[in-house]
Design a protein around this motif. Structure first.
Motif, PDB file in Angstrom:
ATOM      1  N   TYR A   1       0.831  -1.208   0.000  1.00 23.42           N
ATOM      2  CA  TYR A   1       0.000   0.000   0.000  1.00 23.42           C
ATOM      3  C   TYR A   1       0.868   1.261   0.000  1.00 23.42           C
ATOM      4  CZ  TYR A   1      -3.308   3.519   1.607  1.00 23.42           C
ATOM      5  OH  TYR A   1      -4.060   4.655   1.730  1.00 23.42           O
ATOM      6  N   MET A   2       1.915   1.270   0.821  1.00 24.88           N
ATOM      7  CA  MET A   2       2.796   2.447   0.922  1.00 24.88           C
ATOM      8  C   MET A   2       3.603   2.674  -0.355  1.00 24.88           C
ATOM      9  SD  MET A   2       4.276   2.305   4.779  1.00 24.88           S
ATOM     10  CE  MET A   2       3.498   1.001   5.708  1.00 24.88           C
ATOM     11  N   GLU A   3       3.952   1.592  -1.044  1.00 26.21           N
ATOM     12  CA  GLU A   3       4.761   1.718  -2.264  1.00 26.21           C
ATOM     13  C   GLU A   3       3.916   2.056  -3.494  1.00 26.21           C
ATOM     14  OE1 GLU A   3       8.605  -1.145  -1.446  1.00 26.21           O
ATOM     15  OE2 GLU A   3       6.881  -2.034  -2.444  1.00 26.21           O
ATOM     16  N   GLU A   4       2.608   1.922  -3.372  1.00 20.65           N
ATOM     17  CA  GLU A   4       1.698   2.180  -4.494  1.00 20.65           C
ATOM     18  C   GLU A   4       1.895   3.592  -5.044  1.00 20.65           C
ATOM     19  OE1 GLU A   4      -2.809   2.130  -4.042  1.00 20.65           O
ATOM     20  OE2 GLU A   4      -2.266   0.031  -4.381  1.00 20.65           O
ATOM     21  N   GLY A   5       2.112   3.675  -6.340  1.00 18.98           N
ATOM     22  CA  GLY A   5       2.274   4.969  -6.992  1.00 18.98           C
ATOM     23  C   GLY A   5       3.652   5.591  -6.854  1.00 18.98           C
ATOM     24  N   LYS A   6       4.558   4.899  -6.181  1.00 21.96           N
ATOM     25  CA  LYS A   6       5.918   5.416  -6.021  1.00 21.96           C
ATOM     26  C   LYS A   6       6.838   4.688  -7.005  1.00 21.96           C
ATOM     27  CE  LYS A   6       5.427   7.024  -1.337  1.00 21.96           C
ATOM     28  NZ  LYS A   6       3.997   6.931  -1.306  1.00 21.96           N
ATOM     29  N   PRO A   7       7.851   5.373  -7.521  1.00 20.30           N
ATOM     30  CA  PRO A   7       8.762   4.710  -8.460  1.00 20.30           C
ATOM     31  C   PRO A   7       9.636   3.680  -7.748  1.00 20.30           C
ATOM     32  CG  PRO A   7       9.542   6.918  -7.943  1.00 20.30           C
ATOM     33  CD  PRO A   7       8.203   6.760  -7.269  1.00 20.30           C
ATOM     34  N   GLY A   8       9.706   2.484  -8.298  1.00 19.38           N
ATOM     35  CA  GLY A   8      10.566   1.441  -7.735  1.00 19.38           C
ATOM     36  C   GLY A   8      10.067   0.901  -6.411  1.00 19.38           C
ATOM     37  N   LYS A   9      10.814  -0.007  -5.865  1.00 20.14           N
ATOM     38  CA  LYS A   9      10.497  -0.602  -4.564  1.00 20.14           C
ATOM     39  C   LYS A   9      11.301   0.111  -3.492  1.00 20.14           C
ATOM     40  CE  LYS A   9       7.833  -3.979  -5.969  1.00 20.14           C
ATOM     41  NZ  LYS A   9       6.435  -3.983  -5.635  1.00 20.14           N
ATOM     42  N   LEU A  10      10.640   0.482  -2.415  1.00 18.23           N
ATOM     43  CA  LEU A  10      11.323   1.153  -1.307  1.00 18.23           C
ATOM     44  C   LEU A  10      12.010   0.152  -0.388  1.00 18.23           C
ATOM     45  CD1 LEU A  10       8.535   3.709  -0.304  1.00 18.23           C
ATOM     46  CD2 LEU A  10      10.541   4.124  -1.720  1.00 18.23           C
ATOM     47  N   ILE A  11      11.415  -1.041  -0.277  1.00 16.26           N
ATOM     48  CA  ILE A  11      11.891  -2.031   0.685  1.00 16.26           C
ATOM     49  C   ILE A  11      12.183  -3.347  -0.025  1.00 16.26           C
ATOM     50  CG2 ILE A  11      11.290  -3.329   2.771  1.00 16.26           C
ATOM     51  CD1 ILE A  11       9.249  -0.390   2.355  1.00 16.26           C
ATOM     52  N   GLU A  12      13.408  -3.829   0.125  1.00 13.75           N
ATOM     53  CA  GLU A  12      13.772  -5.146  -0.406  1.00 13.75           C
ATOM     54  C   GLU A  12      13.129  -6.202   0.477  1.00 13.75           C
ATOM     55  OE1 GLU A  12      17.697  -7.974  -1.031  1.00 13.75           O
ATOM     56  OE2 GLU A  12      17.950  -5.957  -0.242  1.00 13.75           O
ATOM     57  N   GLN A  13      12.564  -7.240  -0.131  1.00 14.68           N
ATOM     58  CA  GLN A  13      11.961  -8.318   0.646  1.00 14.68           C
ATOM     59  C   GLN A  13      12.840  -9.553   0.584  1.00 14.68           C
ATOM     60  OE1 GLN A  13       7.752  -8.846   0.434  1.00 14.68           O
ATOM     61  NE2 GLN A  13       7.391  -6.676   0.106  1.00 14.68           N
ATOM     62  N   ARG A  14      13.157 -10.087   1.771  1.00 13.71           N
ATOM     63  CA  ARG A  14      14.061 -11.225   1.883  1.00 13.71           C
ATOM     64  C   ARG A  14      13.346 -12.384   2.575  1.00 13.71           C
ATOM     65  NH1 ARG A  14      19.774  -8.257   3.639  1.00 13.71           N
ATOM     66  NH2 ARG A  14      19.962  -7.049   1.713  1.00 13.71           N
ATOM     67  N   ASP A  15      12.987 -13.394   1.805  1.00 13.33           N
ATOM     68  CA  ASP A  15      12.267 -14.556   2.316  1.00 13.33           C
ATOM     69  C   ASP A  15      13.267 -15.527   2.937  1.00 13.33           C
ATOM     70  OD1 ASP A  15      10.916 -17.072   2.567  1.00 13.33           O
ATOM     71  OD2 ASP A  15       9.435 -16.376   1.108  1.00 13.33           O
ATOM     72  N   ILE A  16      13.171 -15.719   4.250  1.00 15.02           N
ATOM     73  CA  ILE A  16      14.153 -16.542   4.959  1.00 15.02           C
ATOM     74  C   ILE A  16      13.955 -18.037   4.741  1.00 15.02           C
ATOM     75  CG2 ILE A  16      14.519 -14.757   6.706  1.00 15.02           C
ATOM     76  CD1 ILE A  16      13.014 -16.611   8.702  1.00 15.02           C
ATOM     77  N   GLN A  17      12.801 -18.438   4.208  1.00 12.84           N
ATOM     78  CA  GLN A  17      12.600 -19.857   3.909  1.00 12.84           C
ATOM     79  C   GLN A  17      13.103 -20.204   2.510  1.00 12.84           C
ATOM     80  OE1 GLN A  17       8.452 -20.661   4.827  1.00 12.84           O
ATOM     81  NE2 GLN A  17       9.046 -21.439   6.834  1.00 12.84           N
ATOM     82  N   LYS A  18      12.956 -19.292   1.577  1.00  9.13           N
ATOM     83  CA  LYS A  18      13.416 -19.545   0.207  1.00  9.13           C
ATOM     84  C   LYS A  18      14.920 -19.343   0.066  1.00  9.13           C
ATOM     85  CE  LYS A  18       9.114 -18.468  -2.147  1.00  9.13           C
ATOM     86  NZ  LYS A  18       8.440 -17.570  -3.093  1.00  9.13           N
ATOM     87  N   GLN A  19      15.477 -18.460   0.867  1.00 16.93           N
ATOM     88  CA  GLN A  19      16.905 -18.145   0.798  1.00 16.93           C
ATOM     89  C   GLN A  19      17.521 -18.316   2.196  1.00 16.93           C
ATOM     90  OE1 GLN A  19      18.523 -17.337  -2.034  1.00 16.93           O
ATOM     91  NE2 GLN A  19      16.652 -17.458  -3.216  1.00 16.93           N
ATOM     92  N   PRO A  20      18.082 -19.476   2.494  1.00 13.60           N
ATOM     93  CA  PRO A  20      18.633 -19.734   3.829  1.00 13.60           C
ATOM     94  C   PRO A  20      19.699 -18.723   4.280  1.00 13.60           C
ATOM     95  CG  PRO A  20      18.525 -21.768   2.561  1.00 13.60           C
ATOM     96  CD  PRO A  20      18.182 -20.644   1.626  1.00 13.60           C
ATOM     97  N   GLU A  21      20.413 -18.103   3.326  1.00  9.81           N
ATOM     98  CA  GLU A  21      21.427 -17.117   3.726  1.00  9.81           C
ATOM     99  C   GLU A  21      20.775 -15.897   4.388  1.00  9.81           C
ATOM    100  OE1 GLU A  21      20.678 -16.279  -0.694  1.00  9.81           O
ATOM    101  OE2 GLU A  21      20.907 -18.059   0.532  1.00  9.81           O
ATOM    102  N   TYR A  22      19.530 -15.592   4.026  1.00 12.26           N
ATOM    103  CA  TYR A  22      18.835 -14.475   4.663  1.00 12.26           C
ATOM    104  C   TYR A  22      18.515 -14.798   6.124  1.00 12.26           C
ATOM    105  CZ  TYR A  22      18.148 -12.329   0.049  1.00 12.26           C
ATOM    106  OH  TYR A  22      18.323 -11.754  -1.182  1.00 12.26           O
TER     107      TYR A  22
END
Length: 107
Positions: free
Chosen positions: A37-58
């Protein structure tokens, strides 16, 4: 609401935000929806999302940096290289609402 706070000893510019999460976590889902909702209408992504189950290094990064594997967790990196870890979905959402308001005011 928890009493966590991002230190404000001096005004710092935020260089990078990363949300540590995983898909089946309900509190992560609430946080992701708020971010969407907060990123809606803004250019690009403000926050990188890191899934700890898909990427164990996260998950390893989260434990090493934040001290525990609890999600959601927001990693906040400022321009001076300081890194802070913010837990609890309500605290993360409140922080991001303040941050996006400040960004909107600048533009």
């Amino acid at each position: 609401m928890s009493q966590q706070r991002i230190s404000k000893t001096k005004r710092q510019t935020i260089n990078h935000l990363a949300l540590y999460h995983y898909q089946s976590c309900p509190f992560c889902g609430i946080t992701r929806e708020a971010i969407k909702y907060m990123e809606e209408g803004k250019p690009g992504k403000l926050i990188e999302q890191r899934d700890i189950q898909k990427q164990p290094e996260y998950r390893k990064e989260l434990i090493q940096g934040g001290g525990k594997a609890q999600v959601p967790c927001l990693r906040v990196e400022t321009d001076d290289g300081a890194i802070q870890w913010l837990y609890e979905s309500r605290d993360i959402i409140a922080f991001l609402q303040h941050y996006t308001k400040a960004l909107t005011a600048k533009n």
